[in-house]
Design an enzyme around this catalytic site. Structure first.
Site, PDB file in Angstrom:
ATOM      1  N   CYS A  14      41.772  43.185  84.288  1.00 24.09           N
ATOM      2  CA  CYS A  14      41.403  42.819  85.744  1.00 24.09           C
ATOM      3  C   CYS A  14      42.229  42.007  86.569  1.00 24.09           C
ATOM      4  O   CYS A  14      42.334  42.178  87.698  1.00 24.09           O
ATOM      5  CB  CYS A  14      39.893  42.403  85.665  1.00 24.09           C
ATOM      6  SG  CYS A  14      39.731  40.638  85.136  1.00 24.09           S
ATOM      7  N   GLU A  45      30.908  49.802  73.522  1.00 23.75           N
ATOM      8  CA  GLU A  45      31.046  50.537  72.567  1.00 23.75           C
ATOM      9  C   GLU A  45      32.158  51.043  71.883  1.00 23.75           C
ATOM     10  O   GLU A  45      32.448  51.559  70.812  1.00 23.75           O
ATOM     11  CB  GLU A  45      29.874  51.742  72.670  1.00 23.75           C
ATOM     12  CG  GLU A  45      30.371  52.711  73.676  1.00 23.75           C
ATOM     13  CD  GLU A  45      29.737  52.298  74.921  1.00 23.75           C
ATOM     14  OE1 GLU A  45      29.647  53.364  76.041  1.00 23.75           O
ATOM     15  OE2 GLU A  45      29.671  51.148  75.369  1.00 23.75           O
TER      16      GLU A  45
END
Length: 511
Positions: free
Chosen positions: A296, A191
């Site tokens: 990541c 979002e």
């Protein structure tokens, strides 16, 4: 196709867009009455209102994808590939636009965002060869006049839950392969960064993808939980933090779904005494501070072996201080963090690092940032003499904080990497081929770089880590991705009488 999305970069002042979902080949306005703000991280300005789907709205999108599945499953590989090629060309034409959207909502500099789009495009190009990848095998006369062959078929409706840090690349690890193999897709983007997914949906429609094959539902945990539990979702692909990855895996599998959940990381870069220290310093900067450390695969722990630490730390510090942090649209080296909460969290870790006794060599909270407004900035931060007990070493900070740990030997360095609960990526810098070969054999990590700091594999290999960096057995894209989005069948046949297809002198086609 004319986009229904105004440019986020142009939104300012009172110009706040209201976004939507995408279902059945068209925009779907939100009906839940719940919204969240989308912000420009470089200025702090709210640029859009995002509808947060209810469970009922999410279910409607899933049902749309379910209705589209039978026809798409039965569409020939030739026609699917034609659409994929058209989508590839549209991505090339709109790559700059997508990069600008990424920068406006995530904050990474435009050149980094363009690189993200390019790496996602690699998976599209891989999926364009799906006809070869879907081939089965055959054995004639396995028994007398009995033949055996294998085939792979799509699963149905697949769910993708993607993170904020790669709004284009990470979803594209999954949906090109999923669509190419005959599945329909429901994508739930973060979002925080929704606009790129909606623009990609428009490009799919322009490429000729049938309505309902690619769908986007925006939302929060309500939408996520609906995707994880809905009986018509066959599989779920997820990338995010380890606690949420574990939740996604356990919830999805408990509801009978095939799940690949890629979690967090604490990636080490081991530098041996024989390494080129200028190269190592350059790459530590690139891997530690690119995308403000919100990767990541970022290097957040540098392990200096032997007596090189003082020299190496000095070189990294000089380079870090020279970096320009600010609005990613201004040619800066590094942009902001994605939200103010992220900025506060990273600043808290810097405080904790000082409290642990580590040496704060470069403090990214100091200095000026090249931006207007109140952006979410933390500059490159470097710690030395970091204890392995300190939170800046043990935790995934997801910010521009690089911690240097000093060890005496190669064996200590490998033990340090292997004792981590994560196993996503690691790198070794050395000019010793024997050490490199030993390292790649002994280290317990899924992706390894030798003099390569961010070893993200090409699309025809598969992406994924070990230990708490992956829940599930299957990695993303490559042949493992094809297998994840398909199921195998083995067919045994016996035909007692020959058949005759009649006369047709036309040239055979694969339509």
């Amino acid at each position: 196709m004319t986009s229904t999305l105004s440019s986020p970069a142009a939104a300012s002042g009172d110009t706040v867009r209201t976004l939507h979902h995408w279902s059945g080949g068209q925009r779907l306005d939100g009906a839940s009455g719940r919204f969240s703000d989308v912000t420009d991280p470089a200025t702090g300005a709210v640029t859009a209102r995002l509808p947060l789907a209810s469970a009922e709205e999410t279910a409607v999108v899933i049902e749309t994808a379910k209705a589209a599945f039978p026809a798409w499953r039965d569409t020939s590989l030739a026609k699917r590939t034609q659409i994929l090629f058209r989508f590839r060309e549209l991505l090339n034409a709109h790559a700059g636009e997508l990069a600008e959207i990424i920068t406006s909502e995530h904050g990474k500099v435009v050149s980094d965002a363009a690189g993200e789009v390019a790496r996602g495009q690699e998976v599209v190009e891989f999926a364009c060869g799906i006809a070869h990848l879907m081939k089965g095998s055959a054995t004639e006369n396995a028994s007398t006049r009995v033949d055996v062959h294998s085939i792979r078929q799509p699963l149905g409706v697949v769910g993708i839950i993607s993170p904020f840090n790669f709004p284009v690349m990470v979803p594209m690890w999954f949906f090109p392969v999923a669509i190419a193999t005959g599945n329909t897709v429901v994508l739930k983007p973060s979002e925080k960064v929704p606009t790129a997914a909606l623009r990609i949906a428009e490009l799919w429609a322009e490429a000729g993808l049938p309505d309902g094959v690619f769908n986007v539902v925006n939302g929060d945990k309500t939408a996520v939980d609906t995707v994880l539990t809905h009986p018509d979702i066959a599989s779920v692909s997820f990338v995010g933090s380890t606690p949420i990855a574990q939740y996604v895996y356990e919830t999805g599998t408990a509801h009978g779904k095939r799940v690949q959940a890629l979690g967090g990381a604490k990636n080490h870069m081991v530098v041996l005494p024989d390494a080129d220290l200028d190269l190592a310093a350059d790459q530590a900067i690139n891997a530690g501070f690119g995308s403000a450390g919100e990767r990541c695969m970022a290097i957040s722990a540098l392990v200096a072996v032997g007596d090189i630490a003082d020299t190496l730390v000095g070189k990294i510090a000089d380079r870090a201080r020279a970096l320009r942090t600010g609005d990613g649209r201004r040619g800066c080296d590094m942009g902001p963090l994605v939200t103010d909460a992220a900025r506060e969290r990273v600043s808290g870790y810097i405080d904790a690092g000082v409290g642990s006794g580590a040496t704060l060599v470069v403090d990214g909270r100091e200095g000026e940032f090249d931006a207007d407004g109140s952006g979410f900035f933390v500059g490159p931060t470097l710690f030395d003499h970091v204890s392995t007990e300190a939170s800046i070493y043990t935790d995934e900070i997801f910010g521009p904080v690089l911690s240097v740990v000093r060890v005496d030997t190669y064996d200590e360095a490998v033990d340090l990497v292997n004792s981590s609960p994560y196993g996503n990526g690691t790198a070794l810098f050395t000019n010793d081929g024997g050490a490199a070969r030993r390292f790649q054999n002994e280290v317990e990590v899924g992706m390894i770089g030798i003099n390569v700091p961010v070893p993200v594999p090409m699309a025809y290999y598969s992406f994924g880590g070990w230990k708490n960096s992956l829940f599930g057995d299957t990695h993303a894209h490559g042949t493992e991705g094809v297998h994840f989005f398909t199921r195998g069948k083995v067919v045994t046949t016996r035909w007692l009488d020959p058949s005759h297809a009649g006369v047709n002198l036309g040239f055979p086609t694969n339509a």
